[in-house]
Design a protein around this motif. Structure first.
Motif, PDB file in Angstrom:
ATOM      1  N   LEU A  15       0.920  -1.323   0.088  1.00 50.92           N
ATOM      2  CA  LEU A  15      -0.045  -0.145  -0.047  1.00 50.92           C
ATOM      3  C   LEU A  15       0.752   1.366  -0.058  1.00 50.92           C
ATOM      4  N   PHE A  16       1.808   1.334   0.787  1.00 47.76           N
ATOM      5  CA  PHE A  16       2.987   2.214   0.800  1.00 47.76           C
ATOM      6  C   PHE A  16       3.375   2.596  -0.601  1.00 47.76           C
ATOM      7  N   PHE A  17       4.014   1.530  -1.328  1.00 51.35           N
ATOM      8  CA  PHE A  17       4.426   1.765  -2.785  1.00 51.35           C
ATOM      9  C   PHE A  17       3.242   2.414  -3.597  1.00 51.35           C
ATOM     10  N   VAL A  18       2.088   1.581  -3.557  1.00 48.07           N
ATOM     11  CA  VAL A  18       1.033   2.160  -4.339  1.00 48.07           C
ATOM     12  C   VAL A  18       0.566   3.558  -4.184  1.00 48.07           C
ATOM     13  N   CYS A  19       0.599   4.042  -2.867  1.00 45.89           N
ATOM     14  CA  CYS A  19       0.173   5.224  -2.408  1.00 45.89           C
ATOM     15  C   CYS A  19       1.325   6.273  -2.754  1.00 45.89           C
ATOM     16  N   ASN A  20       2.433   5.992  -2.683  1.00 48.24           N
ATOM     17  CA  ASN A  20       3.573   6.739  -3.022  1.00 48.24           C
ATOM     18  C   ASN A  20       3.645   7.122  -4.504  1.00 48.24           C
ATOM     19  N   TYR A  21       3.166   6.223  -5.440  1.00 45.16           N
ATOM     20  CA  TYR A  21       3.143   6.350  -6.724  1.00 45.16           C
ATOM     21  C   TYR A  21       1.732   7.283  -7.192  1.00 45.16           C
ATOM     22  N   VAL A  22       0.645   7.054  -6.543  1.00 46.27           N
ATOM     23  CA  VAL A  22      -0.392   8.013  -6.978  1.00 46.27           C
ATOM     24  C   VAL A  22      -0.473   9.362  -6.190  1.00 46.27           C
ATOM     25  N   TRP A  23       0.008   9.485  -5.102  1.00 41.71           N
ATOM     26  CA  TRP A  23      -0.418  10.642  -4.144  1.00 41.71           C
ATOM     27  C   TRP A  23       1.095  11.330  -3.681  1.00 41.71           C
ATOM     28  N   GLY A  24       2.036  10.654  -3.628  1.00 36.83           N
ATOM     29  CA  GLY A  24       3.367  11.087  -2.991  1.00 36.83           C
ATOM     30  C   GLY A  24       3.767  10.388  -1.710  1.00 36.83           C
ATOM     31  N   ILE A  25       4.917  10.830  -1.328  1.00 40.23           N
ATOM     32  CA  ILE A  25       5.838  10.381  -0.138  1.00 40.23           C
ATOM     33  C   ILE A  25       4.871  10.418   1.073  1.00 40.23           C
ATOM     34  N   MET A  26       4.320  11.923   1.162  1.00 39.09           N
ATOM     35  CA  MET A  26       3.655  12.177   2.653  1.00 39.09           C
ATOM     36  C   MET A  26       2.269  11.246   2.911  1.00 39.09           C
ATOM     37  N   PRO A  27       1.453  11.285   1.919  1.00 36.03           N
ATOM     38  CA  PRO A  27       0.220  10.548   2.133  1.00 36.03           C
ATOM     39  C   PRO A  27       0.667   9.051   2.229  1.00 36.03           C
ATOM     40  N   ALA A  28       1.630   8.595   1.365  1.00 37.01           N
ATOM     41  CA  ALA A  28       2.018   7.162   1.487  1.00 37.01           C
ATOM     42  C   ALA A  28       2.565   6.915   3.053  1.00 37.01           C
ATOM     43  N   THR A  29       3.070   7.772   3.527  1.00 34.91           N
ATOM     44  CA  THR A  29       3.876   7.597   4.811  1.00 34.91           C
ATOM     45  C   THR A  29       2.500   7.186   5.894  1.00 34.91           C
ATOM     46  N   ALA A  30       1.959   8.152   5.728  1.00 36.70           N
ATOM     47  CA  ALA A  30       0.502   8.285   6.524  1.00 36.70           C
ATOM     48  C   ALA A  30      -0.377   6.863   6.362  1.00 36.70           C
ATOM     49  N   VAL A  31      -0.336   6.424   5.261  1.00 35.88           N
ATOM     50  CA  VAL A  31      -0.895   4.855   4.980  1.00 35.88           C
ATOM     51  C   VAL A  31      -0.056   3.947   5.453  1.00 35.88           C
ATOM     52  N   LEU A  32       1.247   3.958   5.238  1.00 33.37           N
ATOM     53  CA  LEU A  32       2.022   3.061   6.063  1.00 33.37           C
ATOM     54  C   LEU A  32       2.237   2.902   7.582  1.00 33.37           C
ATOM     55  N   VAL A  33       2.079   4.034   8.065  1.00 34.42           N
ATOM     56  CA  VAL A  33       1.935   3.886   9.814  1.00 34.42           C
ATOM     57  C   VAL A  33       0.746   3.459  10.076  1.00 34.42           C
ATOM     58  N   ALA A  34      -0.417   3.719   9.354  1.00 34.26           N
ATOM     59  CA  ALA A  34      -1.884   3.325   9.946  1.00 34.26           C
ATOM     60  C   ALA A  34      -1.910   1.907   9.662  1.00 34.26           C
ATOM     61  N   THR A  35      -1.516   1.457   8.376  1.00 35.89           N
ATOM     62  CA  THR A  35      -1.915   0.175   7.965  1.00 35.89           C
ATOM     63  C   THR A  35      -0.740  -0.752   8.909  1.00 35.89           C
ATOM     64  N   THR A  36       0.179  -0.459   8.990  1.00 37.46           N
ATOM     65  CA  THR A  36       1.323  -1.323   9.838  1.00 37.46           C
ATOM     66  C   THR A  36       0.897  -1.454  11.376  1.00 37.46           C
ATOM     67  N   VAL A  37       0.084  -0.286  11.893  1.00 33.15           N
ATOM     68  CA  VAL A  37      -0.378  -0.375  13.269  1.00 33.15           C
ATOM     69  C   VAL A  37      -1.572  -1.399  13.178  1.00 33.15           C
ATOM     70  N   ILE A  38      -2.514  -1.383  12.212  1.00 29.33           N
ATOM     71  CA  ILE A  38      -3.685  -1.822  12.156  1.00 29.33           C
ATOM     72  C   ILE A  38      -3.133  -3.511  11.737  1.00 29.33           C
ATOM     73  N   ALA A  39      -2.275  -3.660  11.089  1.00 27.27           N
ATOM     74  CA  ALA A  39      -2.005  -5.119  10.643  1.00 27.27           C
ATOM     75  C   ALA A  39      -1.218  -5.708  12.056  1.00 27.27           C
ATOM     76  N   THR A  40      -0.361  -5.035  12.609  1.00 28.34           N
ATOM     77  CA  THR A  40       0.235  -5.567  13.826  1.00 28.34           C
ATOM     78  C   THR A  40      -0.819  -5.746  14.845  1.00 28.34           C
ATOM     79  N   ALA A  41      -1.956  -4.953  15.429  1.00 31.79           N
ATOM     80  CA  ALA A  41      -2.964  -5.094  16.249  1.00 31.79           C
ATOM     81  C   ALA A  41      -3.665  -6.471  15.758  1.00 31.79           C
ATOM     82  N   TYR A  42      -3.824  -6.631  14.437  1.00 30.90           N
ATOM     83  CA  TYR A  42      -4.738  -7.691  14.036  1.00 30.90           C
ATOM     84  C   TYR A  42      -4.002  -9.112  14.413  1.00 30.90           C
ATOM     85  N   THR A  43      -2.919  -8.978  14.041  1.00 28.96           N
ATOM     86  CA  THR A  43      -1.709 -10.094  14.531  1.00 28.96           C
ATOM     87  C   THR A  43      -1.770 -10.372  15.941  1.00 28.96           C
ATOM     88  N   VAL A  44      -1.712  -9.461  16.787  1.00 21.03           N
ATOM     89  CA  VAL A  44      -1.688  -9.939  18.121  1.00 21.03           C
ATOM     90  C   VAL A  44      -2.886 -10.364  18.542  1.00 21.03           C
TER      91      VAL A  44
END
Length: 179
Positions: A15-44
């Protein structure tokens, strides 16, 4: 690896890679942080235990991604792989120094190696993590931000896969006293 595990491990990066391509590095960074936290919480939640490596990874992504967003500077995001891999290498080196092989604890029964095998595997991974840190340093200093994102998504992942494949002979070399 199950589909769910692959999705939680690689989904945020894709998602980070795709979002960076579409919207740029800062929106992609926000997506990376949010999805990483969600994925980790789901794993726990699903594993009903704390998987330390994903949790530590999520903390690092949150800290460095958060700094990038607060200061509007991708520098913090770009140095995260360097810092993370050097911290892991330093931790493994410290364990080697005190003759406590942290890989044995992390892999918790997955491998049966004697002390020589754990020492050799630890040295191998210290070197591999240092190489990945050096590669990231070269990449973020010489590539455009988009080029670095591609390197992060595919180059570092590829280096990790190559390192894991390269470790295979060490994982078979010495089992429980066999040579």
């Amino acid at each position: 690896m199950t589909r769910t595990r692959a999705l939680t491990e690689y989904g945020p990066l894709i998602l980070f890679f795709v979002c960076n391509y579409v919207w740029g590095i800062m929106p992609a960074t926000a997506v990376l942080v949010a999805t990483t936290v969600i994925a980790t919480a789901y794993t726990v939640y699903t594993e009903r235990r704390i998987p330390w490596m994903p949790v530590i990874g999520a903390v690092l992504v949150s800290v460095f991604g958060g700094l990038a967003l607060v200061f509007d500077d991708a520098f913090f995001l770009k140095i995260k792989p360097t810092v993370a891999t050097l911290l892991i290498a330093a931790g493994l080196a410290f364990g080697l120094l005190i003759r406590k092989y942290f890989l044995r604890t992390i892999l918790n029964g997955v491998l049966e190696l004697d002390d020589t095998g754990w020492r050799n595997l630890t040295i191998y991974w210290i070197c591999a993590f240092c190489i990945m840190a050096a590669a990231n340093e070269v990449a973020w200093r010489t590539l455009s931000t988009d080029g670095w994102v591609t390197f992060k998504a595919f180059g570092l992942t590829g280096l990790s896969v190559v390192a894991a494949i390269g470790a295979a002979p060490l994982m078979k070399a010495v089992r429980g006293g066999e040579s």
